[in-house]
Write a protein that holds these residues in place. Structure first.
Motif, PDB file in Angstrom:
ATOM      1  N   ARG A  33       0.739  -1.234   0.116  1.00  0.00           N
ATOM      2  CA  ARG A  33       0.034   0.014  -0.008  1.00  0.00           C
ATOM      3  C   ARG A  33       0.776   1.252   0.007  1.00  0.00           C
ATOM      4  O   ARG A  33       0.575   2.107  -0.809  1.00  0.00           O
ATOM      5  CB  ARG A  33      -0.965   0.000   1.230  1.00  0.00           C
ATOM      6  CG  ARG A  33      -2.220  -0.769   1.042  1.00  0.00           C
ATOM      7  CD  ARG A  33      -3.135  -0.434   2.258  1.00  0.00           C
ATOM      8  NE  ARG A  33      -2.747  -0.690   3.544  1.00  0.00           N
ATOM      9  CZ  ARG A  33      -2.566  -1.675   4.129  1.00  0.00           C
ATOM     10  NH1 ARG A  33      -2.983  -2.838   3.578  1.00  0.00           N
ATOM     11  NH2 ARG A  33      -1.990  -2.014   5.392  1.00  0.00           N
ATOM     12  N   SER A  34       1.795   1.434   0.722  1.00  0.00           N
ATOM     13  CA  SER A  34       2.500   2.570   0.888  1.00  0.00           C
ATOM     14  C   SER A  34       3.607   2.670  -0.546  1.00  0.00           C
ATOM     15  O   SER A  34       3.657   3.720  -1.122  1.00  0.00           O
ATOM     16  CB  SER A  34       3.760   2.155   2.238  1.00  0.00           C
ATOM     17  OG  SER A  34       4.584   3.314   2.151  1.00  0.00           O
ATOM     18  N   GLN A  37       1.262   4.390  -2.995  1.00  0.00           N
ATOM     19  CA  GLN A  37       0.894   5.808  -2.606  1.00  0.00           C
ATOM     20  C   GLN A  37       2.467   6.376  -3.145  1.00  0.00           C
ATOM     21  O   GLN A  37       2.112   7.574  -3.621  1.00  0.00           O
ATOM     22  CB  GLN A  37       0.894   5.934  -1.031  1.00  0.00           C
ATOM     23  CG  GLN A  37      -0.564   5.400  -0.743  1.00  0.00           C
ATOM     24  CD  GLN A  37      -0.398   5.562   0.821  1.00  0.00           C
ATOM     25  OE1 GLN A  37       0.222   5.393   1.487  1.00  0.00           O
ATOM     26  NE2 GLN A  37      -1.685   5.179   1.314  1.00  0.00           N
ATOM     27  N   LYS A  38       3.481   5.919  -2.968  1.00  0.00           N
ATOM     28  CA  LYS A  38       4.725   6.701  -3.410  1.00  0.00           C
ATOM     29  C   LYS A  38       5.130   6.556  -5.068  1.00  0.00           C
ATOM     30  O   LYS A  38       5.981   7.363  -5.260  1.00  0.00           O
ATOM     31  CB  LYS A  38       5.776   6.019  -2.485  1.00  0.00           C
ATOM     32  CG  LYS A  38       5.641   6.314  -0.963  1.00  0.00           C
ATOM     33  CD  LYS A  38       6.894   5.622  -0.191  1.00  0.00           C
ATOM     34  CE  LYS A  38       6.734   6.185   1.240  1.00  0.00           C
ATOM     35  NZ  LYS A  38       6.345   7.359   1.602  1.00  0.00           N
ATOM     36  N   LYS A  41       2.734   9.025 -10.426  1.00  0.00           N
ATOM     37  CA  LYS A  41       1.414   8.940 -10.868  1.00  0.00           C
ATOM     38  C   LYS A  41       1.360   8.496 -12.358  1.00  0.00           C
ATOM     39  O   LYS A  41       0.915   7.363 -12.566  1.00  0.00           O
ATOM     40  CB  LYS A  41       0.464  10.062 -10.519  1.00  0.00           C
ATOM     41  CG  LYS A  41       0.356  10.332  -9.022  1.00  0.00           C
ATOM     42  CD  LYS A  41      -0.585  11.672  -8.949  1.00  0.00           C
ATOM     43  CE  LYS A  41      -1.056  11.643  -7.715  1.00  0.00           C
ATOM     44  NZ  LYS A  41      -0.836  13.135  -7.011  1.00  0.00           N
ATOM     45  N   ARG A  47       1.701   1.961 -10.400  1.00  0.00           N
ATOM     46  CA  ARG A  47       0.769   1.756  -8.972  1.00  0.00           C
ATOM     47  C   ARG A  47       0.224   0.584  -9.117  1.00  0.00           C
ATOM     48  O   ARG A  47       0.328  -0.151  -8.310  1.00  0.00           O
ATOM     49  CB  ARG A  47       0.093   3.068  -8.915  1.00  0.00           C
ATOM     50  CG  ARG A  47       0.791   4.182  -8.466  1.00  0.00           C
ATOM     51  CD  ARG A  47      -0.036   5.476  -8.357  1.00  0.00           C
ATOM     52  NE  ARG A  47       0.832   6.450  -7.722  1.00  0.00           N
ATOM     53  CZ  ARG A  47       0.326   7.458  -7.116  1.00  0.00           C
ATOM     54  NH1 ARG A  47      -0.958   7.495  -6.685  1.00  0.00           N
ATOM     55  NH2 ARG A  47       0.896   8.333  -6.598  1.00  0.00           N
TER      56      ARG A  47
END
Length: 136
Positions: A33-34, A37-38, A41, A47
């Motif tokens: 999950r982390s 997020q990092k 995009k 992602r």
């Protein structure tokens, strides 16, 4: 009775391994999950590709958080002049994209997402694994 005790011991060991594997899976999900997020995009492909799995054999059980995308290491570590551990120095270099257009580049700065996701969650990972071991 000796055979029965061995079977009971094996069952206890298997139950404990299930707890450990469950804790390891939970820790991997935290890092996954982390990392999502990092990750940059962009179009979201990187992602979406980040995933995790548990690998076991007779001697070890390992949690792996990864992305199968070929370009992911270039994002994580950078390229060319900007690569973390030294990269291509004969810059700029030219390349043709899929549409046939030519581009020139000196490289791309690193945008780490996997290593920070792990490093920033080390304490939580250890706590999760400890709980998995002691609950067994």
């Amino acid at each position: 009775m000796n055979g029965l005790n061995g079977i009971l011991d094996s069952l206890d060991s298997m139950a404990n391994m299930e707890n450990v594997e469950g804790a390891l899976s939970k820790a991997c999900m935290l890092v996954e999950r982390s990392a999502k997020q990092k990750a940059p995009k962009g179009n979201g492909e990187l992602r979406r590709s980040i995933t995790s799995r548990i690998e076991s054999n007779e001697t070890e059980t390992v949690g792996v958080v990864f992305t199968p995308l070929e370009y992911a290491p270039y994002v994580e570590y950078g390229t060319g002049l900007f690569a973390e551990d030294g990269g291509r120095l004969d810059v700029p270099w030219n390349y043709k994209d899929d549409e046939g257009n030519w581009h020139s580049t000196s490289g791309m700065k690193p945008q780490p997402f996997l290593r920070p996701a792990f490093n920033e969650n080390k304490e939580a990972i250890l706590r999760i694994l400890q709980e998995g071991i002691t609950d067994g």
